[in-house]
Design a protein around this motif. Structure first.
Motif, PDB file in Angstrom:
ATOM      1  N   ILE A   1       9.909  -5.770  45.154  1.00 61.30           N
ATOM      2  CA  ILE A   1       9.643  -6.101  46.560  1.00 61.30           C
ATOM      3  C   ILE A   1      10.009  -4.696  47.569  1.00 61.30           C
ATOM      4  O   ILE A   1       9.677  -4.868  48.762  1.00 61.30           O
TER       5      ILE A   1
ATOM      6  N   ASP B   1       9.137  -1.728  48.232  1.00 59.61           N
ATOM      7  CA  ASP B   1       7.891  -0.709  48.081  1.00 59.61           C
ATOM      8  C   ASP B   1       8.214   0.724  48.029  1.00 59.61           C
ATOM      9  O   ASP B   1       7.767   1.292  47.399  1.00 59.61           O
TER      10      ASP B   1
ATOM     11  N   TYR C   1       3.102   1.350  40.524  1.00 62.55           N
ATOM     12  CA  TYR C   1       3.910   0.627  41.424  1.00 62.55           C
ATOM     13  C   TYR C   1       3.147  -0.675  41.857  1.00 62.55           C
ATOM     14  O   TYR C   1       1.885  -0.196  42.448  1.00 62.55           O
ATOM     15  N   THR C   2       3.568  -1.842  41.916  1.00 62.50           N
ATOM     16  CA  THR C   2       2.824  -2.760  42.572  1.00 62.50           C
ATOM     17  C   THR C   2       3.999  -3.802  43.396  1.00 62.50           C
ATOM     18  O   THR C   2       5.022  -4.048  42.972  1.00 62.50           O
ATOM     19  N   HIS C   3       3.447  -4.188  44.564  1.00 60.91           N
ATOM     20  CA  HIS C   3       4.343  -5.114  45.146  1.00 60.91           C
ATOM     21  C   HIS C   3       4.247  -6.429  44.390  1.00 60.91           C
ATOM     22  O   HIS C   3       3.313  -6.826  44.165  1.00 60.91           O
TER      23      HIS C   3
ATOM     24  N   ASP D   1       6.494 -10.297  44.376  1.00 63.35           N
ATOM     25  CA  ASP D   1       7.593 -11.196  44.437  1.00 63.35           C
ATOM     26  C   ASP D   1       7.550 -12.172  43.379  1.00 63.35           C
ATOM     27  O   ASP D   1       6.614 -12.850  42.964  1.00 63.35           O
TER      28      ASP D   1
ATOM     29  N   ASP E   1       1.745 -12.952  41.767  1.00 61.60           N
ATOM     30  CA  ASP E   1       2.274 -11.789  41.871  1.00 61.60           C
ATOM     31  C   ASP E   1       2.485 -11.181  40.356  1.00 61.60           C
ATOM     32  O   ASP E   1       2.370  -9.986  40.079  1.00 61.60           O
TER      33      ASP E   1
END
Length: 277
Positions: free
Chosen positions: A47, A49, A63-65, A67, A73
């Motif tokens: 989370i 970023d 990269y990926t956001h 949660d 997610d």
């Protein structure tokens, strides 16, 4: 971002594809760098970023956001890896929070459920969806989950945190039983006294010292929280353990909890005078 230096650059993970939750800093970032140094393609899911993007760019990863309390997610992070490289070989369920502290008589249940949603449910989400694509890929895989010395020995962390980390050991063992037939290994690492941002923050609160740095915490643990007196722990110690479990060097290891604690939970050295003479 400080330059990270590692040994063990032996290509142990050459061509492997990994997802690391909580990979933007601390143990996760150290592991991402070490994986990359050993030939892996890494997706960082977090989370944070800005930090996560910097780490991913530094290792030519993605990269990926994410949660981890949200199943969608975690599923998306794993699907990104598959779309990027066509497979998933390694899942490191590392994301977690410290949660509420204090007496059990005052435990805030809403805060505890938030912790469980991240620390425990997040791991279950990771195992579930990593196993899904690994089974489909028919090439086995390695799933590693972050537990803690607090899961082994009482009095090392808050009640809620301890609960979540011990539950991780249980679900890792049970899923290792199911997934072994597919060549998928499920293991845990249990760090102790490693100066992550979480632990340093805890030391600052408990000791009332906002000036404490990671090296201060590491020195304290090396002096009083380990059987290896004077040997200061670091996030790299855990990263190397995760590398081993992820690699074929650990190809016959599953359902195991690798405790990285300088021997702290294995014995007490307070009566070591008996060994003199």
């Amino acid at each position: 971002m400080a330059t990270l230096k590692f040994s063990l650059q032996n290509g142990w993970l050459l061509g492997k594809v990994a997802v690391i939750t909580g990979g933007a800093r601390g143990i996760g970032a150290a592991t991402a760098k070490l994986f990359s140094d050993n030939g892996a393609h890494v997706v960082i899911a977090d989370i944070l970023d800005d930090l996560g993007t910097v780490v991913a760019d530094s290792i030519k990863g993605r990269y990926t956001h994410c949660d981890v309390s949200k199943e969608s997610d975690v599923e998306n992070a794993i699907d990104i890896a598959v779309k990027w490289k066509g497979r998933l070989d390694i899942m490191f369920n590392n994301a977690g929070i410290s949660g509420p502290e204090g007496s059990i008589t005052n435990l805030n249940m809403d805060q505890m459920m938030t912790l469980v949603a991240i620390n425990l449910n997040g791991v279950v989400h990771g195992i579930k969806h990593a196993a899904r694509v690994m089974i489909q890929g028919k090439k086995g895989g390695s799933i590693i989950c972050s537990s803690s010395s607090a899961a082994i020995m009482g009095g090392l962390a808050s009640h809620a945190y301890t609960l979540s980390k011990e539950a991780i050991l249980g679900v890792a063992r049970s899923t290792a039983c199911e997934l072994g037939v597919h060549g998928i290994r499920v293991n845990c690492v249990s760090p102790h006294g490693v100066p992550s941002e979480m632990l340093v923050g805890g030391f600052r609160r408990i000791l009332g010292r906002d000036d404490l740095q990671a090296e201060d915490v590491s020195r304290m643990v090396g002096e009083r929280g380990s059987l290896l007196r004077g040997r200061e722990p670091s996030v790299y110690d855990v990263a190397r353990g995760v590398l081993f479990l992820a690699s074929e060097e650990a190809g016959f290891i599953s359902g195991h909890n690798l405790v990285i604690d300088g021997g702290y939970t294995s014995g007490c050295s307070q009566m070591s005078f008996m060994y003199q003479g």
